[in-house]
Design a protein around this motif. Sequence first.
Motif, mmCIF file in Angstrom:
data_model
loop_
_atom_site.group_PDB
_atom_site.id
_atom_site.type_symbol
_atom_site.label_atom_id
_atom_site.label_comp_id
_atom_site.label_asym_id
_atom_site.label_seq_id
_atom_site.Cartn_x
_atom_site.Cartn_y
_atom_site.Cartn_z
ATOM 1 N N PRO A 214 0.647 -1.241 0.128
ATOM 2 C CA PRO A 214 -0.207 0.036 0.064
ATOM 3 C C PRO A 214 0.967 1.470 -0.077
ATOM 4 C CG PRO A 214 -0.195 -1.229 2.130
ATOM 5 C CD PRO A 214 0.614 -1.991 1.315
ATOM 6 N N VAL A 215 2.074 1.114 0.110
ATOM 7 C CA VAL A 215 3.066 2.423 0.012
ATOM 8 C C VAL A 215 4.091 2.110 -1.109
ATOM 9 C CG1 VAL A 215 2.842 2.796 2.560
ATOM 10 C CG2 VAL A 215 4.621 1.298 1.824
ATOM 11 N N ARG A 216 4.831 2.898 -1.515
ATOM 12 C CA ARG A 216 5.718 2.791 -2.669
ATOM 13 C C ARG A 216 6.862 2.225 -2.000
ATOM 14 N NH1 ARG A 216 7.088 3.413 -7.651
ATOM 15 N NH2 ARG A 216 8.910 4.228 -8.420
ATOM 16 N N LEU A 217 7.308 1.102 -2.615
ATOM 17 C CA LEU A 217 8.672 0.300 -2.235
ATOM 18 C C LEU A 217 9.592 0.546 -3.153
ATOM 19 C CD1 LEU A 217 6.966 -2.949 -1.594
ATOM 20 C CD2 LEU A 217 7.474 -1.316 0.066
ATOM 21 N N ASP A 218 10.982 0.387 -2.626
ATOM 22 C CA ASP A 218 12.114 0.299 -3.830
ATOM 23 C C ASP A 218 12.623 -1.244 -3.662
ATOM 24 O OD1 ASP A 218 12.593 2.953 -3.928
ATOM 25 O OD2 ASP A 218 13.711 3.132 -2.117
ATOM 26 N N VAL A 219 12.482 -1.746 -4.845
ATOM 27 C CA VAL A 219 12.868 -3.212 -5.087
ATOM 28 C C VAL A 219 14.022 -3.304 -5.782
ATOM 29 C CG1 VAL A 219 11.722 -5.167 -6.451
ATOM 30 C CG2 VAL A 219 10.244 -3.458 -5.163
ATOM 31 N N SER A 220 14.812 -4.269 -5.451
ATOM 32 C CA SER A 220 16.127 -4.579 -6.178
ATOM 33 C C SER A 220 16.553 -5.972 -6.096
ATOM 34 C CB SER A 220 17.368 -3.760 -5.269
ATOM 35 O OG SER A 220 17.355 -4.134 -3.914
ATOM 36 N N GLY A 221 17.674 -6.378 -6.720
ATOM 37 C CA GLY A 221 17.974 -7.625 -7.112
ATOM 38 C C GLY A 221 19.470 -7.844 -6.658
ATOM 39 N N LEU A 222 19.827 -8.820 -6.375
ATOM 40 C CA LEU A 222 21.392 -9.135 -6.122
ATOM 41 C C LEU A 222 21.803 -10.531 -6.590
ATOM 42 C CD1 LEU A 222 20.301 -7.760 -2.903
ATOM 43 C CD2 LEU A 222 22.788 -7.326 -3.367
ATOM 44 N N LEU A 223 22.676 -10.516 -7.524
ATOM 45 C CA LEU A 223 23.085 -11.657 -8.085
ATOM 46 C C LEU A 223 24.267 -12.469 -7.380
ATOM 47 C CD1 LEU A 223 22.345 -9.821 -10.493
ATOM 48 C CD2 LEU A 223 23.326 -11.626 -11.757
ATOM 49 N N LEU A 224 24.192 -13.534 -6.505
ATOM 50 C CA LEU A 224 24.851 -14.086 -5.673
ATOM 51 C C LEU A 224 25.818 -15.520 -6.235
ATOM 52 C CD1 LEU A 224 22.335 -13.693 -2.537
ATOM 53 C CD2 LEU A 224 24.376 -12.263 -3.472
ATOM 54 N N THR A 225 26.846 -15.431 -5.925
ATOM 55 C CA THR A 225 27.547 -16.653 -6.121
ATOM 56 C C THR A 225 27.336 -17.971 -4.932
ATOM 57 O OG1 THR A 225 29.433 -16.072 -4.795
ATOM 58 C CG2 THR A 225 29.510 -15.511 -7.291
ATOM 59 N N ALA A 226 28.083 -18.900 -5.043
ATOM 60 C CA ALA A 226 27.671 -20.024 -4.018
ATOM 61 C C ALA A 226 28.317 -19.541 -2.931
ATOM 62 C CB ALA A 226 28.724 -21.375 -4.516
ATOM 63 N N ASP A 227 29.044 -18.670 -2.392
ATOM 64 C CA ASP A 227 29.214 -18.024 -1.148
ATOM 65 C C ASP A 227 28.179 -17.129 -0.506
ATOM 66 O OD1 ASP A 227 29.924 -15.637 -2.409
ATOM 67 O OD2 ASP A 227 32.048 -15.708 -1.609
ATOM 68 N N GLY A 228 27.420 -16.894 -1.260
ATOM 69 C CA GLY A 228 26.234 -15.781 -0.884
ATOM 70 C C GLY A 228 26.542 -14.483 -1.091
ATOM 71 N N LYS A 229 27.545 -14.145 -1.813
ATOM 72 C CA LYS A 229 28.016 -12.846 -1.935
ATOM 73 C C LYS A 229 27.953 -12.402 -3.715
ATOM 74 C CE LYS A 229 29.540 -12.380 2.162
ATOM 75 N NZ LYS A 229 28.808 -11.512 3.283
ATOM 76 N N VAL A 230 27.982 -11.150 -3.651
ATOM 77 C CA VAL A 230 27.938 -10.554 -5.010
ATOM 78 C C VAL A 230 29.455 -10.520 -5.322
ATOM 79 C CG1 VAL A 230 25.862 -8.909 -4.887
ATOM 80 C CG2 VAL A 230 28.356 -8.102 -4.317
ATOM 81 N N ARG A 231 29.589 -10.864 -6.710
ATOM 82 C CA ARG A 231 30.956 -10.627 -7.338
ATOM 83 C C ARG A 231 31.614 -9.429 -7.384
ATOM 84 N NH1 ARG A 231 29.379 -12.966 -13.107
ATOM 85 N NH2 ARG A 231 27.878 -11.361 -12.629
#
Length: 189
Positions: free
Chosen positions: A24-41
Motif C-alpha cells: 500500500p506504500v511505494r517500495l524500492d525493489v532490487s535484486g542481487l546476483l549471488l555466487t555459491a558463497d552468498g556474495k555478489v561478485r
Amino acid sequence: MTAMTPGSNIPLSAARVAVDVAAPVRLDVSGLLLTADGKVRSDDDFIFYNQPAGPGVTYRSGGGTAPDAIVVDTSAVPAGIEKIVVTASPDAAGQSFQGIEPTATVRNADDGSALATFTPPNLGSETALVVVEVYLRNGAWKVRAVGQGYANGLSGIATDFGVSVEEPAAPAAAPQAPQPPVAPMAPVP
C-alpha cells in the motif's frame, strides 16, 4: 498459481520470470546476483533503479502506479551465479513494514501469467526485506519464499551480501575561532 509460505519453494515453469512486489506504500525493489558463497561478485551485481540492468537480471519500474519488479532471464544468468535475491524496502526514509503487507508475485515474464505469490507474515520494525530468491539447484531454477527482515534498511541487506555501501560523509567540523595568544608568564624570582 501457488500461494507460498515462508521457506516453501516451487520449480520455475518459465525461463524468464518477473518478481513484482506490491504494497500500500511505494517500495524500492532490487535484486542481487549471488555466487555459491552468498556474495555478489562486485557492486555491478546489485540491480536497482539507479543500476537497472545486469547479466540476466533487470529492474523494471512500475512508474509509481504499478509495482516495481526484478526480471530474471535464467538462460542469461552467468555461470557461477546461483541465486538472485529480490529485496524491498519502503521508499520513505526510516519507514518500517509495520502495518504494511508487501506481496511478491512471481510471473511468467513472457505472458504475464502468475506462477506464485508470497506475503511475508508478522512484519514489524523491519525497514528492508529479502522477499524471495530465485535459485539454481541441481540444474533447475526454483523460487523460494524468504521474508527475512532487516532493521537497518537496504544498506544492511547490501552489506550482508557483499555490496560496498558508502556511508554519507560526516559534516565537517565547524572551524574554531582563533584563541588569543597567551601572554608569557613572568619568571618567578
